[in-house]
Write a protein that holds these residues in place. Structure first.
Motif, PDB file in Angstrom:
ATOM      1  N   GLU A  44       0.847  -1.194   0.000  1.00 53.48           N
ATOM      2  CA  GLU A  44       0.000   0.000   0.000  1.00 53.48           C
ATOM      3  C   GLU A  44       0.882   1.244   0.000  1.00 53.48           C
ATOM      4  O   GLU A  44       1.730   1.408   0.889  1.00 53.48           O
ATOM      5  CB  GLU A  44      -0.879  -0.009   1.258  1.00 53.48           C
ATOM      6  N   ARG A  46       2.081   4.926   0.618  1.00 54.88           N
ATOM      7  CA  ARG A  46       1.828   5.873   1.696  1.00 54.88           C
ATOM      8  C   ARG A  46       2.384   7.232   1.315  1.00 54.88           C
ATOM      9  O   ARG A  46       3.564   7.360   0.985  1.00 54.88           O
ATOM     10  CB  ARG A  46       2.494   5.404   2.998  1.00 54.88           C
ATOM     11  N   LYS A  49       1.517   9.054   6.129  1.00 52.47           N
ATOM     12  CA  LYS A  49       1.997   8.206   7.226  1.00 52.47           C
ATOM     13  C   LYS A  49       3.044   7.261   6.658  1.00 52.47           C
ATOM     14  O   LYS A  49       2.729   6.241   6.074  1.00 52.47           O
ATOM     15  CB  LYS A  49       0.840   7.416   7.840  1.00 52.47           C
ATOM     16  N   LYS A  50       4.321   7.638   6.853  1.00 49.43           N
ATOM     17  CA  LYS A  50       5.417   6.901   6.234  1.00 49.43           C
ATOM     18  C   LYS A  50       6.249   6.125   7.240  1.00 49.43           C
ATOM     19  O   LYS A  50       7.382   5.748   6.956  1.00 49.43           O
ATOM     20  CB  LYS A  50       6.308   7.864   5.446  1.00 49.43           C
ATOM     21  N   THR A  54       9.291   8.702   7.783  1.00 50.62           N
ATOM     22  CA  THR A  54       8.564   9.976   7.787  1.00 50.62           C
ATOM     23  C   THR A  54       9.486  11.178   7.656  1.00 50.62           C
ATOM     24  O   THR A  54       9.245  12.058   6.849  1.00 50.62           O
ATOM     25  CB  THR A  54       7.702  10.098   9.052  1.00 50.62           C
ATOM     26  N   ARG A  65       3.628   0.520   2.731  1.00 53.29           N
ATOM     27  CA  ARG A  65       3.373  -0.378   3.852  1.00 53.29           C
ATOM     28  C   ARG A  65       3.255  -1.757   3.219  1.00 53.29           C
ATOM     29  O   ARG A  65       2.496  -1.941   2.254  1.00 53.29           O
ATOM     30  CB  ARG A  65       2.077   0.021   4.563  1.00 53.29           C
ATOM     31  N   TRP A  79       7.851  -1.693   6.338  1.00 52.58           N
ATOM     32  CA  TRP A  79       7.845  -0.520   5.465  1.00 52.58           C
ATOM     33  C   TRP A  79       8.928  -0.681   4.410  1.00 52.58           C
ATOM     34  O   TRP A  79      10.003  -1.184   4.704  1.00 52.58           O
ATOM     35  CB  TRP A  79       8.118   0.739   6.279  1.00 52.58           C
TER      36      TRP A  79
END
Length: 101
Positions: A44, A46, A49-50, A54, A65, A79
């Motif tokens: 997924e 992102r 929201k990493k 981030t 994700r 991740w």
């Protein structure tokens, strides 16, 4: 009439590039997982929201994700970041960080 065609062409090329880069990023992450003994189950993208990436990434990189099956049959989540800081998708760099068990 010509300026409208130029705008339509530019938007079309831009849209194509976005989809092509996303597809390449997903493919490179799946290839990395396969080479390292994992089977990709879910991925997924992102944008906000990493997770652990981030504050350490650049806008040139893609963060996902992921959920994968390891060689023992267990399910792991984590991740994945594709691309490097400067060249982004022009690099084949993949970094994966697994969630703590």
């Amino acid at each position: 009439m010509v300026p409208i065609l130029v705008v339509v062409l530019a938007v079309s090329v831009g849209t194509f590039m976005l989809f092509a880069v996303d597809a390449r990023a997903r493919s490179e992450v799946a290839d990395w997982l396969s080479r390292n003994g994992f089977q990709l189950l879910e991925i997924e993208a992102r944008a906000f929201k990493k997770g652990p990436f981030t504050f350490t990434g650049s806008p040139n990189q893609h963060v996902f994700r992921i959920e994968a099956r390891d060689s023992a049959g267990g399910i792991v989540k984590g991740w994945a970041r594709y691309g490097d800081w400067v060249f982004g998708w022009m690099s084949d760099e993949v970094e994966v960080r697994w969630d703590d068990a």
